[in-house]
Motif scaffolding. Sequence first.
Motif, PDB file in Angstrom:
ATOM      1  N   ALA A  47       0.826  -1.208   0.000  1.00 64.81           N
ATOM      2  CA  ALA A  47       0.000   0.000   0.000  1.00 64.81           C
ATOM      3  C   ALA A  47       0.858   1.256   0.000  1.00 64.81           C
ATOM      4  O   ALA A  47       0.497   2.271  -0.620  1.00 64.81           O
ATOM      5  N   VAL A  48       2.012   1.200   0.681  1.00 66.67           N
ATOM      6  CA  VAL A  48       2.925   2.348   0.675  1.00 66.67           C
ATOM      7  C   VAL A  48       3.455   2.580  -0.732  1.00 66.67           C
ATOM      8  O   VAL A  48       3.492   3.727  -1.223  1.00 66.67           O
ATOM      9  N   LEU A  49       3.868   1.520  -1.412  1.00 63.28           N
ATOM     10  CA  LEU A  49       4.341   1.667  -2.792  1.00 63.28           C
ATOM     11  C   LEU A  49       3.244   2.259  -3.674  1.00 63.28           C
ATOM     12  O   LEU A  49       3.507   3.164  -4.478  1.00 63.28           O
ATOM     13  N   ASP A  50       2.038   1.766  -3.510  1.00 59.01           N
ATOM     14  CA  ASP A  50       0.921   2.276  -4.314  1.00 59.01           C
ATOM     15  C   ASP A  50       0.708   3.770  -4.067  1.00 59.01           C
ATOM     16  O   ASP A  50       0.505   4.553  -5.009  1.00 59.01           O
ATOM     17  N   ALA A  51       0.762   4.170  -2.809  1.00 55.07           N
ATOM     18  CA  ALA A  51       0.482   5.560  -2.457  1.00 55.07           C
ATOM     19  C   ALA A  51       1.497   6.514  -3.062  1.00 55.07           C
ATOM     20  O   ALA A  51       1.161   7.653  -3.408  1.00 55.07           O
ATOM     21  N   PHE A  52       2.734   6.064  -3.197  1.00 57.69           N
ATOM     22  CA  PHE A  52       3.770   6.907  -3.784  1.00 57.69           C
ATOM     23  C   PHE A  52       3.897   6.705  -5.301  1.00 57.69           C
ATOM     24  O   PHE A  52       4.795   7.272  -5.916  1.00 57.69           O
ATOM     25  N   GLY A  53       3.006   5.909  -5.870  1.00 56.25           N
ATOM     26  CA  GLY A  53       3.033   5.689  -7.312  1.00 56.25           C
ATOM     27  C   GLY A  53       4.245   4.906  -7.774  1.00 56.25           C
ATOM     28  O   GLY A  53       4.719   5.097  -8.908  1.00 56.25           O
ATOM     29  N   VAL A  54       4.735   4.003  -6.946  1.00 53.86           N
ATOM     30  CA  VAL A  54       5.936   3.224  -7.253  1.00 53.86           C
ATOM     31  C   VAL A  54       5.535   1.837  -7.731  1.00 53.86           C
ATOM     32  O   VAL A  54       4.887   1.080  -6.996  1.00 53.86           O
ATOM     33  N   ASP A  55       5.921   1.494  -8.953  1.00 50.57           N
ATOM     34  CA  ASP A  55       5.610   0.172  -9.489  1.00 50.57           C
ATOM     35  C   ASP A  55       6.517  -0.905  -8.891  1.00 50.57           C
ATOM     36  O   ASP A  55       6.050  -1.974  -8.494  1.00 50.57           O
ATOM     37  N   ARG A  56       7.828  -0.610  -8.817  1.00 51.96           N
ATOM     38  CA  ARG A  56       8.789  -1.585  -8.307  1.00 51.96           C
ATOM     39  C   ARG A  56       9.849  -0.846  -7.495  1.00 51.96           C
ATOM     40  O   ARG A  56      10.244   0.261  -7.851  1.00 51.96           O
TER      41      ARG A  56
END
Length: 277
Positions: free
Chosen positions: A80-89
Amino acid sequence: MDIEVAPGVTVWAESVGAGEPLLLVMGANTSSAAWPAELVERLAEHHRVLRYDHRDTGRSTHAFDERPYAIADLAADAVAVLDAFGVDRAHAVGMSLGGTLVQLLLADHPDRLRSATVFCTAALSGWGSVELPGPDPALLRMWGEFTDERTLEQELDWRVEHWRLLHGTGLEFDAEWFRALEERVMAHSGREDNPAAHAVADPSGLERDLSATTLPVLVIEAPEDPVNPPPHAAHLASTIAGAELVRVEGLGHALAPALVPELAATILKHTLRVTTL
């Protein structure tokens, strides 16, 4: 940034630096403020570093009694943290329980990772194939005191002694540095009580087979670790396909300031090598 990970539950996160994203995943009952500032700064010279507070730590929601969760849910929080920052990988670096969570990401969300680095942690599989030592009994006794009532000064003293045991005996222990660290941790969260929710969170459903992993994985051995002492790291590396095992002399289950430069260099050697592939 506050990120909703479940109804009524948010985790606090921040992003510093630029470059390929690198996610820092801290250990149990510990907020992101426990990552030494120098380590974050060194990593942020080459990466966009994301760090966050687990549920029931730091500035995230403290509500385990009303909204209990499993340890596995904390791995979903990392996604969810990756998603929130728009990080795919992202490159993921996990310490202690954070290493457990990074292994779960390797198994369940390999498409979200560029590489993984884990240390001071235990394998999620293969325990029946080797006899491994448990935590130092002195630590087990202290863990039974997590939620005891203490004054502020008593709490700081307790936490410093906890770090002293976690630190190991390979290097001189800097009590004042760790006391200042805990004062920053308290200031970050705005709380003086000792979080202990992860000690009672459901630990079931964590076993995974990582023998077919194709992502680059670095396992850092902490020879002074009293929680997961050798040969835990070697066993962990043996369960992950192609994992590299590197030893950092003097490293215990605490990020001693004297070892931060070597630890940062070890992590960056791994992540930057992957970046150039």
